[in-house]
Design a protein around this motif. Structure first.
Motif, PDB file in Angstrom:
ATOM      1  N   LEU A 144      33.250  34.301  33.239  1.00 40.08           N
ATOM      2  CA  LEU A 144      34.466  34.996  32.816  1.00 40.08           C
ATOM      3  C   LEU A 144      35.561  34.856  33.866  1.00 40.08           C
ATOM      4  O   LEU A 144      36.730  34.613  33.541  1.00 40.08           O
ATOM      5  CB  LEU A 144      34.137  36.458  32.535  1.00 40.08           C
ATOM      6  N   MET A 145      35.202  34.997  35.153  1.00 38.18           N
ATOM      7  CA  MET A 145      36.191  34.815  36.223  1.00 38.18           C
ATOM      8  C   MET A 145      36.766  33.393  36.204  1.00 38.18           C
ATOM      9  O   MET A 145      37.971  33.194  36.398  1.00 38.18           O
ATOM     10  CB  MET A 145      35.548  35.083  37.582  1.00 38.18           C
ATOM     11  N   THR A 166      42.861  38.867  28.681  1.00 38.02           N
ATOM     12  CA  THR A 166      42.721  38.836  30.140  1.00 38.02           C
ATOM     13  C   THR A 166      43.196  40.110  30.828  1.00 38.02           C
ATOM     14  O   THR A 166      42.428  40.761  31.547  1.00 38.02           O
ATOM     15  CB  THR A 166      43.484  37.622  30.714  1.00 38.02           C
ATOM     16  N   ARG A 167      44.446  40.483  30.659  1.00 38.37           N
ATOM     17  CA  ARG A 167      44.972  41.643  31.377  1.00 38.37           C
ATOM     18  C   ARG A 167      44.213  42.913  31.020  1.00 38.37           C
ATOM     19  O   ARG A 167      43.895  43.739  31.884  1.00 38.37           O
ATOM     20  CB  ARG A 167      46.464  41.838  31.068  1.00 38.37           C
ATOM     21  N   GLU A 168      43.909  43.072  29.757  1.00 41.16           N
ATOM     22  CA  GLU A 168      43.205  44.253  29.276  1.00 41.16           C
ATOM     23  C   GLU A 168      41.800  44.321  29.859  1.00 41.16           C
ATOM     24  O   GLU A 168      41.353  45.377  30.338  1.00 41.16           O
ATOM     25  CB  GLU A 168      43.149  44.192  27.748  1.00 41.16           C
ATOM     26  N   ALA A 169      41.094  43.187  29.825  1.00 40.49           N
ATOM     27  CA  ALA A 169      39.718  43.167  30.319  1.00 40.49           C
ATOM     28  C   ALA A 169      39.663  43.383  31.828  1.00 40.49           C
ATOM     29  O   ALA A 169      38.836  44.155  32.333  1.00 40.49           O
ATOM     30  CB  ALA A 169      39.057  41.843  29.941  1.00 40.49           C
ATOM     31  N   LEU A 170      40.536  42.691  32.587  1.00 51.15           N
ATOM     32  CA  LEU A 170      40.519  42.838  34.041  1.00 51.15           C
ATOM     33  C   LEU A 170      40.854  44.267  34.467  1.00 51.15           C
ATOM     34  O   LEU A 170      40.287  44.787  35.436  1.00 51.15           O
ATOM     35  CB  LEU A 170      41.503  41.866  34.683  1.00 51.15           C
ATOM     36  N   SER A 171      41.758  44.909  33.742  1.00 52.03           N
ATOM     37  CA  SER A 171      42.129  46.273  34.108  1.00 52.03           C
ATOM     38  C   SER A 171      40.976  47.250  33.922  1.00 52.03           C
ATOM     39  O   SER A 171      40.957  48.319  34.544  1.00 52.03           O
ATOM     40  CB  SER A 171      43.334  46.734  33.276  1.00 52.03           C
ATOM     41  N   SER A 172      40.001  46.879  33.065  1.00 47.50           N
ATOM     42  CA  SER A 172      38.861  47.768  32.815  1.00 47.50           C
ATOM     43  C   SER A 172      37.612  47.351  33.583  1.00 47.50           C
ATOM     44  O   SER A 172      36.527  47.878  33.352  1.00 47.50           O
ATOM     45  CB  SER A 172      38.549  47.792  31.314  1.00 47.50           C
ATOM     46  N   LEU A 173      37.759  46.386  34.500  1.00 50.68           N
ATOM     47  CA  LEU A 173      36.606  45.908  35.281  1.00 50.68           C
ATOM     48  C   LEU A 173      36.281  46.944  36.361  1.00 50.68           C
ATOM     49  O   LEU A 173      37.116  47.257  37.211  1.00 50.68           O
ATOM     50  CB  LEU A 173      36.938  44.552  35.897  1.00 50.68           C
ATOM     51  N   ASP A 174      35.052  47.456  36.330  1.00 52.20           N
ATOM     52  CA  ASP A 174      34.666  48.454  37.335  1.00 52.20           C
ATOM     53  C   ASP A 174      33.151  48.405  37.549  1.00 52.20           C
ATOM     54  O   ASP A 174      32.465  47.524  37.043  1.00 52.20           O
ATOM     55  CB  ASP A 174      35.135  49.856  36.923  1.00 52.20           C
ATOM     56  N   ALA A 216      31.860  19.057  37.548  1.00 51.21           N
ATOM     57  CA  ALA A 216      30.829  20.033  37.882  1.00 51.21           C
ATOM     58  C   ALA A 216      31.452  21.149  38.713  1.00 51.21           C
ATOM     59  O   ALA A 216      32.126  20.896  39.713  1.00 51.21           O
ATOM     60  CB  ALA A 216      29.700  19.361  38.664  1.00 51.21           C
ATOM     61  N   THR A 217      31.246  22.392  38.284  1.00 52.11           N
ATOM     62  CA  THR A 217      31.783  23.547  38.997  1.00 52.11           C
ATOM     63  C   THR A 217      30.689  24.596  39.159  1.00 52.11           C
ATOM     64  O   THR A 217      29.642  24.519  38.530  1.00 52.11           O
ATOM     65  CB  THR A 217      32.974  24.171  38.247  1.00 52.11           C
ATOM     66  N   SER A 218      30.957  25.576  40.006  1.00 47.97           N
ATOM     67  CA  SER A 218      30.021  26.682  40.219  1.00 47.97           C
ATOM     68  C   SER A 218      30.741  28.001  39.980  1.00 47.97           C
ATOM     69  O   SER A 218      31.968  28.089  40.121  1.00 47.97           O
ATOM     70  CB  SER A 218      29.472  26.661  41.649  1.00 47.97           C
ATOM     71  N   VAL A 219      29.962  29.019  39.641  1.00 49.90           N
ATOM     72  CA  VAL A 219      30.512  30.364  39.456  1.00 49.90           C
ATOM     73  C   VAL A 219      29.544  31.385  40.051  1.00 49.90           C
ATOM     74  O   VAL A 219      28.364  31.106  40.244  1.00 49.90           O
ATOM     75  CB  VAL A 219      30.761  30.699  37.967  1.00 49.90           C
ATOM     76  N   GLY A 220      30.070  32.578  40.314  1.00 49.65           N
ATOM     77  CA  GLY A 220      29.218  33.635  40.846  1.00 49.65           C
ATOM     78  C   GLY A 220      29.797  35.004  40.544  1.00 49.65           C
ATOM     79  O   GLY A 220      31.008  35.147  40.336  1.00 49.65           O
ATOM     80  N   ALA A 221      28.924  36.010  40.525  1.00 48.41           N
ATOM     81  CA  ALA A 221      29.364  37.395  40.322  1.00 48.41           C
ATOM     82  C   ALA A 221      28.169  38.312  40.542  1.00 48.41           C
ATOM     83  O   ALA A 221      27.019  37.909  40.331  1.00 48.41           O
ATOM     84  CB  ALA A 221      29.926  37.608  38.921  1.00 48.41           C
ATOM     85  N   PRO A 222      28.413  39.541  40.944  1.00 49.50           N
ATOM     86  CA  PRO A 222      27.365  40.554  40.912  1.00 49.50           C
ATOM     87  C   PRO A 222      27.301  41.168  39.509  1.00 49.50           C
ATOM     88  O   PRO A 222      28.087  40.810  38.626  1.00 49.50           O
ATOM     89  CB  PRO A 222      27.849  41.578  41.932  1.00 49.50           C
ATOM     90  N   THR A 223      26.385  42.089  39.296  1.00 48.40           N
ATOM     91  CA  THR A 223      26.394  42.896  38.088  1.00 48.40           C
ATOM     92  C   THR A 223      27.687  43.717  38.071  1.00 48.40           C
ATOM     93  O   THR A 223      28.070  44.298  39.085  1.00 48.40           O
ATOM     94  CB  THR A 223      25.185  43.851  38.058  1.00 48.40           C
ATOM     95  N   PHE A 224      28.380  43.746  36.932  1.00 48.86           N
ATOM     96  CA  PHE A 224      29.582  44.582  36.829  1.00 48.86           C
ATOM     97  C   PHE A 224      29.811  44.970  35.376  1.00 48.86           C
ATOM     98  O   PHE A 224      29.247  44.375  34.451  1.00 48.86           O
ATOM     99  CB  PHE A 224      30.818  43.877  37.406  1.00 48.86           C
ATOM    100  N   ARG A 225      30.651  45.965  35.184  1.00 52.23           N
ATOM    101  CA  ARG A 225      30.978  46.424  33.838  1.00 52.23           C
ATOM    102  C   ARG A 225      32.429  46.089  33.508  1.00 52.23           C
ATOM    103  O   ARG A 225      33.301  46.146  34.357  1.00 52.23           O
ATOM    104  CB  ARG A 225      30.797  47.942  33.741  1.00 52.23           C
ATOM    105  N   MET A 226      32.658  45.753  32.243  1.00 51.27           N
ATOM    106  CA  MET A 226      33.996  45.557  31.730  1.00 51.27           C
ATOM    107  C   MET A 226      34.127  46.441  30.494  1.00 51.27           C
ATOM    108  O   MET A 226      33.363  46.324  29.544  1.00 51.27           O
ATOM    109  CB  MET A 226      34.224  44.082  31.384  1.00 51.27           C
ATOM    110  N   GLY A 227      35.088  47.335  30.510  1.00 53.35           N
ATOM    111  CA  GLY A 227      35.131  48.360  29.489  1.00 53.35           C
ATOM    112  C   GLY A 227      35.805  47.985  28.197  1.00 53.35           C
ATOM    113  O   GLY A 227      35.448  48.499  27.135  1.00 53.35           O
ATOM    114  N   LEU A 228      36.779  47.068  28.220  1.00 51.43           N
ATOM    115  CA  LEU A 228      37.567  46.758  27.032  1.00 51.43           C
ATOM    116  C   LEU A 228      37.322  45.328  26.587  1.00 51.43           C
ATOM    117  O   LEU A 228      38.008  44.395  26.990  1.00 51.43           O
ATOM    118  CB  LEU A 228      39.054  46.975  27.297  1.00 51.43           C
TER     119      LEU A 228
END
Length: 449
Positions: A233-234, A401-409, A432-444
């Motif tokens: 998603l990022m 995008t704006r809506e989802a990022l604003s609800s990222l917590d 070829a690309t890489s991505v990473g993230a921890p567990t997180f919540r997105m509210g919207l």
């Protein structure tokens, strides 16, 4: 007597330096780019080998002419072709195709026999783990080894070596009129495979559980992303929106945003030096640099190649890449990730009355101008009263995008990379690309089942 690889490299460096001097009177971004790339792709199924491709690509390109807008390219070049190609780029003349040149190192750098050996182990281990269940297994191995050299007028030749190995295991288990499917991915360091049995057991166990998958709930729901998965998603909604050429042509809704686009604890970074396809220098010879895209909830950086950096009056960030010597350079992502938070992963799910927990996404698309994105979720669980519940059938996830990022917590501390692996396609160029993230919540977010 054939030249040794080191002698051959020295011969090429001398030829590239001399050819680069021919480009010097013209634009600021003139260069020569030499590529030697080897690829192996193999697919083994329960009923035998279905695909085995081993290829090698060698080529040279030169960029020059007025404002460096002309590029000339040759396949299978020899060092003596460098000056001719530089003159063609400088003068805007299309070059003749070079004959195949003698190569210093014709021995393969990637051994397909190793891939077949590991794939055989994967398939056999999955069949054993499934026991008496009706199982179909597909194991894939993808590897590349790329060597590049970049020469610019008045500078030393810059060389870089990039390599990546990855494998995936897909298991389908049939029974009781349903089929459960699960996929696992592994990035391999130097082609080594460790913890194979546990990896296989996890995929088989998940495929068995997914025989009982239910339809996903529809509508606006909170979504929790498993470690690593949310990096996709990022990549889509932030990384593509902050590639500098996209921003400069006014096609990024995110870059046009004023003020905060996310909570202050959100930090999103791109680091080309890490991940499964890392590089130290990009395809224009610029040093790869860590670039923070979002900090304190605000957009603070862009990914630049030489041209976009010149427009902005800043240094290149080392993100100028091309899928092959025949393609133009574009600003491209390396390893895009959401920085770790402080929460325990269990705390992210706690208190959610009804939502979804995303374990795997397999396809994505984004319109950077509108900020609308869609993701195909291949594996997920229902969240019910703060706990993981039954598995869910595949569904689409729609994001603004704006809506989802604003609800990222609720960002956890379990940052992980490359749990879902794929290539990024931009302007017809796969990379070829890489991505990473921890567990997180997105509210919207919107679930479309």
């Amino acid at each position: 007597m054939p030249l040794l690889p080191a002698e051959y490299d020295q011969l090429w460096d001398a030829a590239l330096l001399a050819a680069a001097d021919l480009l010097a009177p013209r634009g600021k971004h003139a260069q020569l780019f030499l590529e030697d790339r080897e690829d192996v792709r193999m697919e083994l199924r329960s009923d035998g080998l279905h695909e085995a491709v081993h290829s090698r690509l060698r080529g040279l390109s030169a960029r020059g002419g007025p404002e460096d807008r002309f590029e000339a390219a040759l396949a299978n070049p020899s060092p003596s072709d460098a000056a001719r190609l530089a003159r063609a780029a400088r003068d805007g003349d299309a070059p003749r195709q070079a004959a195949k040149a003698h190569e210093a190192d014709e021995e393969p750098r990637i051994d397909p026999r190793i891939a077949l050996e590991h794939l055989t182990r994967l398939v056999e281990a999955a069949e054993r783990a499934a026991g008496t269940a009706r199982v179909s297994v597909t194991a894939r191995w993808i590897a590349f080894d790329q060597r590049v050299r970049v020469a610019r007028p008045g500078r030393d030749v810059v060389a870089d070596a990039r390599a990546g190995h990855r494998m995936s295991l897909e298991v389908r288990i049939a029974g009781r009129g349903t089929v459960g499917r699960a996929v696992g991915d592994r990035v391999l360091r130097l082609g080594l495979v460790r913890g194979l049995e546990r990896f296989v057991a996890d995929v088989v166990e998940r495929a068995a559980a997914r025989q009982e998958a239910h339809r996903a709930p529809r509508g606006r729901l909170p979504v929790v992303f498993a470690p690593g998965v949310g990096g996709i998603l990022m990549h889509e909604v932030v990384g593509h929106a902050l590639e500098a050429d996209t921003v400069h042509r006014g096609a990024s809704a995110l870059a046009l945003a004023v003020g905060k686009v996310a909570p202050k604890e959100v930090r999103i970074v791109d680091d080309p030096r890490r991940g499964r396809a890392a590089w130290r220098f990009d395809d224009e010879g610029a040093e790869a640099r860590v670039t923070t895209l979002v900090r304190g909830g605000e957009c603070v950086g862009l990914l630049h190649d030489q041209r976009s950096a010149a427009v902005a009056g800043v240094r290149p960030t080392g993100h100028g890449r091309r899928s092959s010597f025949q393609e133009p350079v574009r600003p491209r992502m390396g390893c895009t990730f959401l920085g770790a938070g402080n929460l325990d992963p269990c705390d992210v799910i706690e208190g959610i009355a009804r939502g979804v927990y995303v374990r795997r996404m397999e396809a994505a698309s984004v319109d950077t101008a509108s900020g609308e994105a869609a993701f195909r979720v291949a594996d997920a669980d229902l969240i019910h009263r703060g706990r993981l519940d039954r598995p869910l059938k595949p569904f689409l996830l729609a994001v603004i995008t704006r809506e989802a990022l604003s609800s990222l917590d609720r960002i956890a501390s379990d940052l992980a990379y490359d749990t879902c692996i794929g290539s990024c396609m931009r302007d017809g160029q796969p990379l070829a690309t890489s991505v990473g993230a921890p567990t997180f919540r997105m509210g919207l977010t919107t679930v479309i089942s």
